[in-house]
Design a protein around this motif. Sequence first.
Motif, PDB file in Angstrom:
ATOM      1  N   CYS A 164       0.841  -1.203   0.000  1.00 25.28           N
ATOM      2  CA  CYS A 164       0.000   0.000   0.000  1.00 25.28           C
ATOM      3  C   CYS A 164       0.871   1.247   0.000  1.00 25.28           C
ATOM      4  O   CYS A 164       0.631   2.193  -0.758  1.00 25.28           O
ATOM      5  N   ARG A 165       1.901   1.229   0.817  1.00 25.52           N
ATOM      6  CA  ARG A 165       2.808   2.380   0.909  1.00 25.52           C
ATOM      7  C   ARG A 165       3.499   2.638  -0.426  1.00 25.52           C
ATOM      8  O   ARG A 165       3.591   3.781  -0.883  1.00 25.52           O
ATOM      9  N   GLN A 166       3.979   1.576  -1.067  1.00 25.79           N
ATOM     10  CA  GLN A 166       4.677   1.749  -2.338  1.00 25.79           C
ATOM     11  C   GLN A 166       3.743   2.285  -3.405  1.00 25.79           C
ATOM     12  O   GLN A 166       4.121   3.146  -4.215  1.00 25.79           O
ATOM     13  N   ALA A 167       2.497   1.796  -3.416  1.00 24.11           N
ATOM     14  CA  ALA A 167       1.530   2.276  -4.406  1.00 24.11           C
ATOM     15  C   ALA A 167       1.250   3.758  -4.215  1.00 24.11           C
ATOM     16  O   ALA A 167       1.139   4.518  -5.191  1.00 24.11           O
ATOM     17  N   ILE A 168       1.133   4.187  -2.972  1.00 22.88           N
ATOM     18  CA  ILE A 168       0.875   5.599  -2.689  1.00 22.88           C
ATOM     19  C   ILE A 168       2.055   6.454  -3.151  1.00 22.88           C
ATOM     20  O   ILE A 168       1.883   7.480  -3.826  1.00 22.88           O
ATOM     21  N   ILE A 169       3.267   6.052  -2.796  1.00 23.81           N
ATOM     22  CA  ILE A 169       4.465   6.798  -3.208  1.00 23.81           C
ATOM     23  C   ILE A 169       4.552   6.872  -4.730  1.00 23.81           C
ATOM     24  O   ILE A 169       4.825   7.931  -5.308  1.00 23.81           O
ATOM     25  N   ASP A 170       4.283   5.762  -5.393  1.00 27.85           N
ATOM     26  CA  ASP A 170       4.445   5.693  -6.846  1.00 27.85           C
ATOM     27  C   ASP A 170       3.419   6.524  -7.602  1.00 27.85           C
ATOM     28  O   ASP A 170       3.626   6.843  -8.778  1.00 27.85           O
ATOM     29  N   HIS A 171       2.307   6.892  -6.959  1.00 30.03           N
ATOM     30  CA  HIS A 171       1.277   7.697  -7.618  1.00 30.03           C
ATOM     31  C   HIS A 171       1.254   9.146  -7.115  1.00 30.03           C
ATOM     32  O   HIS A 171       0.384   9.922  -7.517  1.00 30.03           O
ATOM     33  N   ALA A 172       2.207   9.506  -6.263  1.00 32.35           N
ATOM     34  CA  ALA A 172       2.173  10.817  -5.617  1.00 32.35           C
ATOM     35  C   ALA A 172       3.190  11.777  -6.205  1.00 32.35           C
ATOM     36  O   ALA A 172       4.360  11.425  -6.377  1.00 32.35           O
ATOM     37  N   THR A 173       2.745  12.997  -6.495  1.00 33.11           N
ATOM     38  CA  THR A 173       3.674  14.072  -6.837  1.00 33.11           C
ATOM     39  C   THR A 173       3.948  14.951  -5.621  1.00 33.11           C
ATOM     40  O   THR A 173       4.713  15.908  -5.701  1.00 33.11           O
ATOM     41  N   ILE A 174       3.286  14.654  -4.494  1.00 34.37           N
ATOM     42  CA  ILE A 174       3.499  15.397  -3.247  1.00 34.37           C
ATOM     43  C   ILE A 174       4.286  14.529  -2.267  1.00 34.37           C
ATOM     44  O   ILE A 174       4.293  13.304  -2.381  1.00 34.37           O
ATOM     45  N   GLY A 187       2.256  -8.119  13.440  1.00 32.83           N
ATOM     46  CA  GLY A 187       2.638  -9.508  13.684  1.00 32.83           C
ATOM     47  C   GLY A 187       3.433  -9.729  14.951  1.00 32.83           C
ATOM     48  O   GLY A 187       3.898 -10.853  15.206  1.00 32.83           O
ATOM     49  N   ARG A 188       3.608  -8.678  15.779  1.00 29.15           N
ATOM     50  CA  ARG A 188       4.323  -8.865  17.047  1.00 29.15           C
ATOM     51  C   ARG A 188       3.752  -7.920  18.101  1.00 29.15           C
ATOM     52  O   ARG A 188       3.180  -6.872  17.777  1.00 29.15           O
ATOM     53  N   ALA A 189       3.893  -8.288  19.341  1.00 30.47           N
ATOM     54  CA  ALA A 189       3.490  -7.422  20.442  1.00 30.47           C
ATOM     55  C   ALA A 189       4.507  -6.304  20.592  1.00 30.47           C
ATOM     56  O   ALA A 189       5.698  -6.475  20.276  1.00 30.47           O
ATOM     57  N   ILE A 190       4.061  -5.142  21.066  1.00 29.33           N
ATOM     58  CA  ILE A 190       4.967  -4.015  21.226  1.00 29.33           C
ATOM     59  C   ILE A 190       6.117  -4.376  22.159  1.00 29.33           C
ATOM     60  O   ILE A 190       7.258  -3.930  21.970  1.00 29.33           O
ATOM     61  N   GLU A 191       5.865  -5.262  23.133  1.00 32.06           N
ATOM     62  CA  GLU A 191       6.912  -5.650  24.065  1.00 32.06           C
ATOM     63  C   GLU A 191       8.060  -6.377  23.363  1.00 32.06           C
ATOM     64  O   GLU A 191       9.191  -6.395  23.856  1.00 32.06           O
ATOM     65  N   ASP A 192       7.770  -6.968  22.202  1.00 34.46           N
ATOM     66  CA  ASP A 192       8.788  -7.730  21.471  1.00 34.46           C
ATOM     67  C   ASP A 192       9.575  -6.881  20.469  1.00 34.46           C
ATOM     68  O   ASP A 192      10.417  -7.405  19.735  1.00 34.46           O
ATOM     69  N   LEU A 193       9.288  -5.593  20.426  1.00 33.18           N
ATOM     70  CA  LEU A 193       9.999  -4.710  19.492  1.00 33.18           C
ATOM     71  C   LEU A 193      11.471  -4.621  19.895  1.00 33.18           C
ATOM     72  O   LEU A 193      11.799  -4.321  21.043  1.00 33.18           O
ATOM     73  N   SER A 194      12.363  -4.863  18.925  1.00 30.26           N
ATOM     74  CA  SER A 194      13.799  -4.824  19.195  1.00 30.26           C
ATOM     75  C   SER A 194      14.462  -3.690  18.423  1.00 30.26           C
ATOM     76  O   SER A 194      13.911  -3.159  17.459  1.00 30.26           O
ATOM     77  N   TYR A 195      15.670  -3.346  18.839  1.00 32.59           N
ATOM     78  CA  TYR A 195      16.424  -2.299  18.159  1.00 32.59           C
ATOM     79  C   TYR A 195      16.678  -2.678  16.707  1.00 32.59           C
ATOM     80  O   TYR A 195      16.626  -1.831  15.805  1.00 32.59           O
ATOM     81  N   ASP A 196      16.948  -3.946  16.461  1.00 33.80           N
ATOM     82  CA  ASP A 196      17.230  -4.403  15.112  1.00 33.80           C
ATOM     83  C   ASP A 196      16.014  -4.229  14.209  1.00 33.80           C
ATOM     84  O   ASP A 196      16.137  -3.776  13.061  1.00 33.80           O
ATOM     85  N   VAL A 197      14.834  -4.555  14.715  1.00 34.14           N
ATOM     86  CA  VAL A 197      13.597  -4.403  13.944  1.00 34.14           C
ATOM     87  C   VAL A 197      13.363  -2.932  13.609  1.00 34.14           C
ATOM     88  O   VAL A 197      12.966  -2.582  12.487  1.00 34.14           O
ATOM     89  N   ILE A 198      13.609  -2.046  14.566  1.00 33.74           N
ATOM     90  CA  ILE A 198      13.404  -0.613  14.361  1.00 33.74           C
ATOM     91  C   ILE A 198      14.253  -0.114  13.187  1.00 33.74           C
ATOM     92  O   ILE A 198      13.749   0.533  12.264  1.00 33.74           O
ATOM     93  N   LEU A 199      15.527  -0.411  13.222  1.00 36.12           N
ATOM     94  CA  LEU A 199      16.421   0.103  12.179  1.00 36.12           C
ATOM     95  C   LEU A 199      16.134  -0.518  10.820  1.00 36.12           C
ATOM     96  O   LEU A 199      16.189   0.171   9.789  1.00 36.12           O
ATOM     97  N   LYS A 200      15.803  -1.808  10.798  1.00 33.41           N
ATOM     98  CA  LYS A 200      15.512  -2.460   9.519  1.00 33.41           C
ATOM     99  C   LYS A 200      14.247  -1.884   8.878  1.00 33.41           C
ATOM    100  O   LYS A 200      14.199  -1.681   7.656  1.00 33.41           O
ATOM    101  N   GLU A 201      13.215  -1.609   9.682  1.00 30.63           N
ATOM    102  CA  GLU A 201      11.974  -1.063   9.115  1.00 30.63           C
ATOM    103  C   GLU A 201      12.166   0.362   8.630  1.00 30.63           C
ATOM    104  O   GLU A 201      11.638   0.755   7.585  1.00 30.63           O
ATOM    105  N   ILE A 202      12.936   1.148   9.350  1.00 26.43           N
ATOM    106  CA  ILE A 202      13.197   2.517   8.912  1.00 26.43           C
ATOM    107  C   ILE A 202      13.960   2.507   7.589  1.00 26.43           C
ATOM    108  O   ILE A 202      13.644   3.269   6.665  1.00 26.43           O
ATOM    109  N   GLU A 203      14.947   1.632   7.464  1.00 19.95           N
ATOM    110  CA  GLU A 203      15.676   1.565   6.192  1.00 19.95           C
ATOM    111  C   GLU A 203      14.781   1.058   5.072  1.00 19.95           C
ATOM    112  O   GLU A 203      14.859   1.534   3.940  1.00 19.95           O
ATOM    113  N   ARG A 204      13.924   0.101   5.384  1.00 20.42           N
ATOM    114  CA  ARG A 204      13.017  -0.438   4.362  1.00 20.42           C
ATOM    115  C   ARG A 204      12.124   0.653   3.798  1.00 20.42           C
ATOM    116  O   ARG A 204      11.934   0.759   2.579  1.00 20.42           O
ATOM    117  N   GLN A 205      11.573   1.479   4.670  1.00 13.45           N
ATOM    118  CA  GLN A 205      10.669   2.531   4.195  1.00 13.45           C
ATOM    119  C   GLN A 205      11.430   3.647   3.492  1.00 13.45           C
ATOM    120  O   GLN A 205      10.925   4.244   2.529  1.00 13.45           O
TER     121      GLN A 205
END
Length: 544
Positions: A164-174, A187-205
Amino acid sequence: MTQLEAARKGLITAEMRRVAQRECVAPELVRDEVARGRLVIPANKRHLAGSGGAAPANGHDQTYPDAAVGHPGAAADASLWVNQTVAQRWAVVRDPSVLRGERAPRRLDPTGIGRMITTKINANIGASPVTSGTAEEVEKLEWAQKYGADTLMDLSTGGDLAACRQAIIDHATIPIGTVPIYSMIIGRAIEDLSYDVILKEIERQAEQGVDYFTIHAGVLREHLPLVGPRVTGIVSRGGSLLAKWMIQHGRQNPMYELFDEISAIMREYDVTYSLGDGLRPGCLADASDAAQLAELRTLGELVQRARAAGVQAMVEGPGHVPLDQIAWNMRLEQEVCDDAPFYVLGPLVTDAFPGYDHITSAIGATEAARAGAAMLCYVTPKEHVGLPKAEDVRAGCIAYKIAAHAGDVARGIAGARAWDDDLSRARAALNWPRQFELAFDGETARALHDEDLEVDTDFCAMCGHDWCSMRISKEIQAFASGKDAGFQPERRAQRSPGVGEEGRELLRQRGAALPVVDGKHACHSDHVPDAERARAVQAALAKP
């Protein structure tokens, strides 16, 4: 090299030149404001190229439209991009050849956000676990662009978030923004959030082309006891999730601890920080309290850390604030956050009107814009009660275009009021076609006019011929009203050109809500006691 780093070196990038063109200012002003940190240009390198989430090709197209565009007939010094009408915007949205990307249907047209230029508005959309999907969200994007959104945030929490995110970016001029923590906990509880997951998701986006991230790094563990006296507690989704993580682990906010690592990723793609206000007030009773102000001071620290890393930063602001406190909040942010652009949600000036919060918040947004907010995050009628549909996106955008433009006029932005003055000249001349051409949403204005009177006469259905003050003023030689030659209608009276599909739908909806007598609304002039005379006047003026 990021826009901030280029500006500090004295360089004027292609994006700075485009922003200057859109704002009718010198490129040097844009460069200097970016270098100072008072203006940001959220422009991910991959979105600029329209690379579809892949690495841009070498030498990707960095050309932009070569003409400044403002309201119809705008003079060169009043061709402000934000003053375009719905008809002008829709023509661009529907034109597949405009700003085509390397691999995506569209690529980014750079936008500047700062209080030294015009006020911007943001639209929030996003699928939820309950409703909507990718196709619906792309449709909402198109509606948001059509009705004036300068940026858009994808706040999806359900479905295939990456697609969904990629489709929005690909159709946006703003520019497109996100809150990465939403994807981190799928797919995970907030308690299971790790530093590694944080950095990987930020880079992915960042790789997908997101232009700015809301990162709630200012909510610290030591701030949480200050929430206790509140009526509504923590209303930010990101803020509440991180508060729960801190309580569960007995540790500091991971976004705060990883701030330098996050900044390094954002610098690589030139993603802009939108430093989130995780402790914003969720009701009037909580406005300007100790929790909000403690977080604001931390955000001021993070602004300096982001800039030191070569990353642009703006600051997000409160959502519910009494009208008399709004200007103070704007001044305080400028002082504490070293003039970083302030991006505010509303603020709502009353809590008692759910279902109408696009109005209650637009009142606060107007005052915020006047007092120095750089961007206004819209609120729709569905705020607090449900997920906005396309029609709610339209209502929110229009309310906030009004607020932003009123703020620009009040601040004395050069050229802003020229739009109002041109429409006023057309109104004084009783030139209906010109009025509707200049109106932000001329289709709706035309439909409401034609609902009562389908002839463009030198009066309207509200007053009728004999009582029309504008018509009378034109006959008084001592006044200039309606005399401007450039705004005179072609004929004194002519048949309306009619309305389009949207106008017909609006009239159908209104027709179902208002009583109709002999095919016309009960309030029509034909139904007054002197109906024969009213019909005679209209018939006479309708003749060529």
